[in-house]
Motif scaffolding. Sequence first.
Motif, PDB file in Angstrom:
ATOM      1  N   MET A 192     -32.791  21.046 -38.847  1.00  0.00           N
ATOM      2  CA  MET A 192     -32.781  22.074 -37.690  1.00  0.00           C
ATOM      3  C   MET A 192     -31.864  21.202 -36.848  1.00  0.00           C
ATOM      4  SD  MET A 192     -36.034  22.894 -35.573  1.00  0.00           S
ATOM      5  CE  MET A 192     -36.717  23.808 -36.872  1.00  0.00           C
ATOM      6  N   ASN A 193     -32.106  19.958 -36.529  1.00  0.00           N
ATOM      7  CA  ASN A 193     -31.237  19.147 -35.618  1.00  0.00           C
ATOM      8  C   ASN A 193     -29.813  19.408 -35.747  1.00  0.00           C
ATOM      9  OD1 ASN A 193     -33.540  18.095 -34.465  1.00  0.00           O
ATOM     10  ND2 ASN A 193     -33.563  16.175 -35.844  1.00  0.00           N
ATOM     11  N   ARG A 194     -29.446  19.281 -37.138  1.00  0.00           N
ATOM     12  CA  ARG A 194     -27.957  19.637 -37.227  1.00  0.00           C
ATOM     13  C   ARG A 194     -27.215  20.881 -37.143  1.00  0.00           C
ATOM     14  NH1 ARG A 194     -28.846  16.653 -42.345  1.00  0.00           N
ATOM     15  NH2 ARG A 194     -29.052  18.725 -43.514  1.00  0.00           N
ATOM     16  N   GLU A 195     -28.334  21.937 -37.269  1.00  0.00           N
ATOM     17  CA  GLU A 195     -28.066  23.327 -36.801  1.00  0.00           C
ATOM     18  C   GLU A 195     -27.749  23.398 -35.223  1.00  0.00           C
ATOM     19  OE1 GLU A 195     -27.214  26.080 -38.551  1.00  0.00           O
ATOM     20  OE2 GLU A 195     -27.207  24.673 -40.250  1.00  0.00           O
ATOM     21  N   LEU A 196     -28.968  22.794 -34.676  1.00  0.00           N
ATOM     22  CA  LEU A 196     -28.860  22.842 -33.116  1.00  0.00           C
ATOM     23  C   LEU A 196     -27.597  22.344 -32.554  1.00  0.00           C
ATOM     24  CD1 LEU A 196     -32.546  22.113 -32.319  1.00  0.00           C
ATOM     25  CD2 LEU A 196     -31.487  24.468 -32.053  1.00  0.00           C
ATOM     26  N   LEU A 197     -27.228  20.824 -33.006  1.00  0.00           N
ATOM     27  CA  LEU A 197     -26.140  20.244 -32.689  1.00  0.00           C
ATOM     28  C   LEU A 197     -24.815  21.104 -33.111  1.00  0.00           C
ATOM     29  CD1 LEU A 197     -24.902  17.787 -31.738  1.00  0.00           C
ATOM     30  CD2 LEU A 197     -24.701  17.006 -34.068  1.00  0.00           C
ATOM     31  N   TRP A 198     -24.680  21.601 -34.174  1.00  0.00           N
ATOM     32  CA  TRP A 198     -23.401  22.838 -34.500  1.00  0.00           C
ATOM     33  C   TRP A 198     -23.537  23.857 -33.677  1.00  0.00           C
ATOM     34  CZ3 TRP A 198     -19.331  20.877 -36.037  1.00  0.00           C
ATOM     35  CH2 TRP A 198     -19.346  19.710 -37.059  1.00  0.00           C
ATOM     36  N   HIS A 199     -24.481  24.399 -33.180  1.00  0.00           N
ATOM     37  CA  HIS A 199     -24.669  25.837 -32.635  1.00  0.00           C
ATOM     38  C   HIS A 199     -24.283  25.437 -31.040  1.00  0.00           C
ATOM     39  CE1 HIS A 199     -25.816  29.087 -35.145  1.00  0.00           C
ATOM     40  NE2 HIS A 199     -26.794  28.089 -35.761  1.00  0.00           N
ATOM     41  N   GLY A 200     -24.941  24.279 -30.546  1.00  0.00           N
ATOM     42  CA  GLY A 200     -24.370  24.056 -29.279  1.00  0.00           C
ATOM     43  C   GLY A 200     -22.962  23.580 -29.052  1.00  0.00           C
ATOM     44  N   PHE A 201     -22.562  22.651 -29.981  1.00  0.00           N
ATOM     45  CA  PHE A 201     -21.122  22.668 -30.081  1.00  0.00           C
ATOM     46  C   PHE A 201     -20.264  23.745 -30.014  1.00  0.00           C
ATOM     47  CE2 PHE A 201     -16.955  21.540 -32.267  1.00  0.00           C
ATOM     48  CZ  PHE A 201     -16.614  20.822 -31.475  1.00  0.00           C
ATOM     49  N   ALA A 202     -20.630  24.697 -30.750  1.00  0.00           N
ATOM     50  CA  ALA A 202     -19.836  26.083 -30.807  1.00  0.00           C
ATOM     51  C   ALA A 202     -19.854  26.744 -29.870  1.00  0.00           C
ATOM     52  CB  ALA A 202     -20.113  26.762 -32.227  1.00  0.00           C
ATOM     53  N   GLU A 203     -20.959  26.674 -28.913  1.00  0.00           N
ATOM     54  CA  GLU A 203     -21.204  27.544 -27.808  1.00  0.00           C
ATOM     55  C   GLU A 203     -20.232  26.695 -26.693  1.00  0.00           C
ATOM     56  OE1 GLU A 203     -25.019  28.014 -26.698  1.00  0.00           O
ATOM     57  OE2 GLU A 203     -25.557  29.203 -28.414  1.00  0.00           O
ATOM     58  N   PHE A 204     -20.109  25.434 -26.666  1.00  0.00           N
ATOM     59  CA  PHE A 204     -19.458  24.742 -25.791  1.00  0.00           C
ATOM     60  C   PHE A 204     -17.784  24.886 -26.070  1.00  0.00           C
ATOM     61  CE2 PHE A 204     -16.760  20.979 -25.067  1.00  0.00           C
ATOM     62  CZ  PHE A 204     -17.122  20.899 -23.521  1.00  0.00           C
ATOM     63  N   LEU A 205     -17.733  24.891 -27.343  1.00  0.00           N
ATOM     64  CA  LEU A 205     -16.195  25.320 -27.691  1.00  0.00           C
ATOM     65  C   LEU A 205     -15.651  26.625 -27.165  1.00  0.00           C
ATOM     66  CD1 LEU A 205     -13.821  23.925 -29.217  1.00  0.00           C
ATOM     67  CD2 LEU A 205     -14.354  25.019 -31.305  1.00  0.00           C
ATOM     68  N   PHE A 206     -16.571  27.626 -27.782  1.00  0.00           N
ATOM     69  CA  PHE A 206     -16.198  29.091 -27.079  1.00  0.00           C
ATOM     70  C   PHE A 206     -15.878  29.111 -25.542  1.00  0.00           C
ATOM     71  CE2 PHE A 206     -18.492  30.749 -31.224  1.00  0.00           C
ATOM     72  CZ  PHE A 206     -17.282  30.553 -31.828  1.00  0.00           C
ATOM     73  N   PHE A 207     -16.860  28.504 -24.842  1.00  0.00           N
ATOM     74  CA  PHE A 207     -16.685  28.389 -23.263  1.00  0.00           C
ATOM     75  C   PHE A 207     -15.720  27.835 -22.902  1.00  0.00           C
ATOM     76  CE2 PHE A 207     -17.641  25.893 -19.287  1.00  0.00           C
ATOM     77  CZ  PHE A 207     -17.630  26.937 -18.601  1.00  0.00           C
ATOM     78  N   ALA A 208     -15.243  26.660 -23.431  1.00  0.00           N
ATOM     79  CA  ALA A 208     -14.123  25.836 -23.160  1.00  0.00           C
ATOM     80  C   ALA A 208     -12.743  26.697 -23.652  1.00  0.00           C
ATOM     81  CB  ALA A 208     -14.126  24.298 -23.938  1.00  0.00           C
ATOM     82  N   LEU A 209     -12.624  27.199 -24.908  1.00  0.00           N
ATOM     83  CA  LEU A 209     -11.586  27.922 -25.029  1.00  0.00           C
ATOM     84  C   LEU A 209     -11.225  29.129 -24.228  1.00  0.00           C
ATOM     85  CD1 LEU A 209     -11.666  28.075 -29.022  1.00  0.00           C
ATOM     86  CD2 LEU A 209     -10.373  26.470 -27.463  1.00  0.00           C
ATOM     87  N   SER A 210     -12.411  29.790 -23.662  1.00  0.00           N
ATOM     88  CA  SER A 210     -12.003  30.840 -23.012  1.00  0.00           C
ATOM     89  C   SER A 210     -11.758  30.461 -21.443  1.00  0.00           C
ATOM     90  CB  SER A 210     -13.461  31.790 -22.639  1.00  0.00           C
ATOM     91  OG  SER A 210     -14.398  30.854 -22.161  1.00  0.00           O
ATOM     92  N   SER A 211     -11.924  29.395 -21.152  1.00  0.00           N
ATOM     93  CA  SER A 211     -11.442  28.826 -19.671  1.00  0.00           C
ATOM     94  C   SER A 211      -9.892  28.272 -19.836  1.00  0.00           C
ATOM     95  CB  SER A 211     -12.294  27.837 -19.210  1.00  0.00           C
ATOM     96  OG  SER A 211     -12.396  26.737 -19.966  1.00  0.00           O
ATOM     97  N   ILE A 212      -9.152  28.230 -21.069  1.00  0.00           N
ATOM     98  CA  ILE A 212      -7.856  27.581 -21.141  1.00  0.00           C
ATOM     99  C   ILE A 212      -6.915  28.683 -21.098  1.00  0.00           C
ATOM    100  CG2 ILE A 212      -6.297  26.412 -22.741  1.00  0.00           C
ATOM    101  CD1 ILE A 212      -8.609  25.110 -23.663  1.00  0.00           C
ATOM    102  N   ASN A 213      -5.845  28.823 -20.332  1.00  0.00           N
ATOM    103  CA  ASN A 213      -4.982  29.643 -20.196  1.00  0.00           C
ATOM    104  C   ASN A 213      -3.716  29.393 -21.165  1.00  0.00           C
ATOM    105  OD1 ASN A 213      -2.635  31.242 -19.539  1.00  0.00           O
ATOM    106  ND2 ASN A 213      -3.308  31.637 -17.185  1.00  0.00           N
ATOM    107  N   PHE A 214      -3.786  29.974 -22.345  1.00  0.00           N
ATOM    108  CA  PHE A 214      -2.755  29.492 -23.426  1.00  0.00           C
ATOM    109  C   PHE A 214      -1.476  29.940 -23.087  1.00  0.00           C
ATOM    110  CE2 PHE A 214      -6.910  29.436 -25.612  1.00  0.00           C
ATOM    111  CZ  PHE A 214      -6.862  28.244 -26.379  1.00  0.00           C
ATOM    112  N   ARG A 215      -1.275  30.974 -22.462  1.00  0.00           N
ATOM    113  CA  ARG A 215       0.099  31.006 -22.157  1.00  0.00           C
ATOM    114  C   ARG A 215       0.848  30.042 -21.322  1.00  0.00           C
ATOM    115  NH1 ARG A 215       2.118  36.025 -23.596  1.00  0.00           N
ATOM    116  NH2 ARG A 215       0.800  37.705 -24.568  1.00  0.00           N
ATOM    117  N   ARG A 216      -0.017  29.870 -20.284  1.00  0.00           N
ATOM    118  CA  ARG A 216       0.412  28.899 -19.176  1.00  0.00           C
ATOM    119  C   ARG A 216       0.837  27.489 -19.725  1.00  0.00           C
ATOM    120  NH1 ARG A 216      -1.843  28.064 -13.380  1.00  0.00           N
ATOM    121  NH2 ARG A 216      -0.670  29.674 -12.978  1.00  0.00           N
ATOM    122  N   THR A 217      -0.134  26.994 -20.804  1.00  0.00           N
ATOM    123  CA  THR A 217      -0.134  25.915 -21.581  1.00  0.00           C
ATOM    124  C   THR A 217       1.063  25.883 -22.447  1.00  0.00           C
ATOM    125  OG1 THR A 217      -2.491  25.723 -21.646  1.00  0.00           O
ATOM    126  CG2 THR A 217      -1.228  24.297 -23.222  1.00  0.00           C
TER     127      THR A 217
END
Length: 309
Positions: A192-217
Amino acid sequence: MNGDGQSPYVQDALRVSQLDASELDTELFELFRNEIKSVFKYFRPNMILQFSPEISAALRYILWHYSIQTADSTIGQKLLGLQYANDEATNRQEFWMTRKQKLLYALLTIGGPWLEERIDDIDDVTTRKVHHLKKMWSLFRIFAKFYKIASLVSFLVFLCFGKRQFLTERLLGITAVFPRVQSVRQVGFEMMNRELLWHGFAEFLFFALSSINFRRTKNFLMKHLVPGTATSVAEQRSVADYKECATCGEFPFNPHQIGCRHIFCYYCVWSNYKADPSYVCPMCQKKIITADDIVPVPIKSTTISSPLS
């Protein structure tokens, strides 16, 4: 305790075990139904839909026959070590579900859902011949609504007291129990701890990627890492420049220019400019000052022709 009635020592089933058992039963039913749908996916589109209530009823009957009928428990309960006990038992031989209870269980869990799905079709057929039956079917619909409300109330009572999750169990007088003494449950939380950790990391990754302007980069890296030629002007444009978009490298579709010799597709130049107002020509680093700098290219008929023409 086993199903032969030799020992009356049982333990009440835990709420979580009963909930897990019902989830397993639902998942198993959906799994079989999806498999049946996949068998008929190459037949007529409405063939499986036309007989869907009958197929679901037949599937519920098969599951009932190989679970409640033979083992006094659903398949999900069997996997979790649960079994239905008869609350009205007066001796050891009647401690588990009686034949009458099993048949009534089948009637409520198989016939009830089938009739609810077919009620409109049956109503249309029967009322054409016997008009008075329409009132009976209307009363049945009202009864079905009250039954659903009572099922909700029964589930809320189950959450409070931990017994009889379904209204069917209360009507038949049966309760899910552990048929043998259970040892202390050793619960490990590593998975359960591993699942929660990976789910939390995935949500953070989705949030971080959505805030990156890939065209500008991308434009920033192209500008500073890829060497370009000196800034050019439109007067230096050659016939070859009309044949290639400076961004995608394809033949320019609806060609536009920004003041240099290079040509862009309409979508290429506008999508990059909208995503990055500091966009420059990837070939000569010509900067777009304002949106007015992006204008169509006046192509003469003798200058260049599309490869599609």
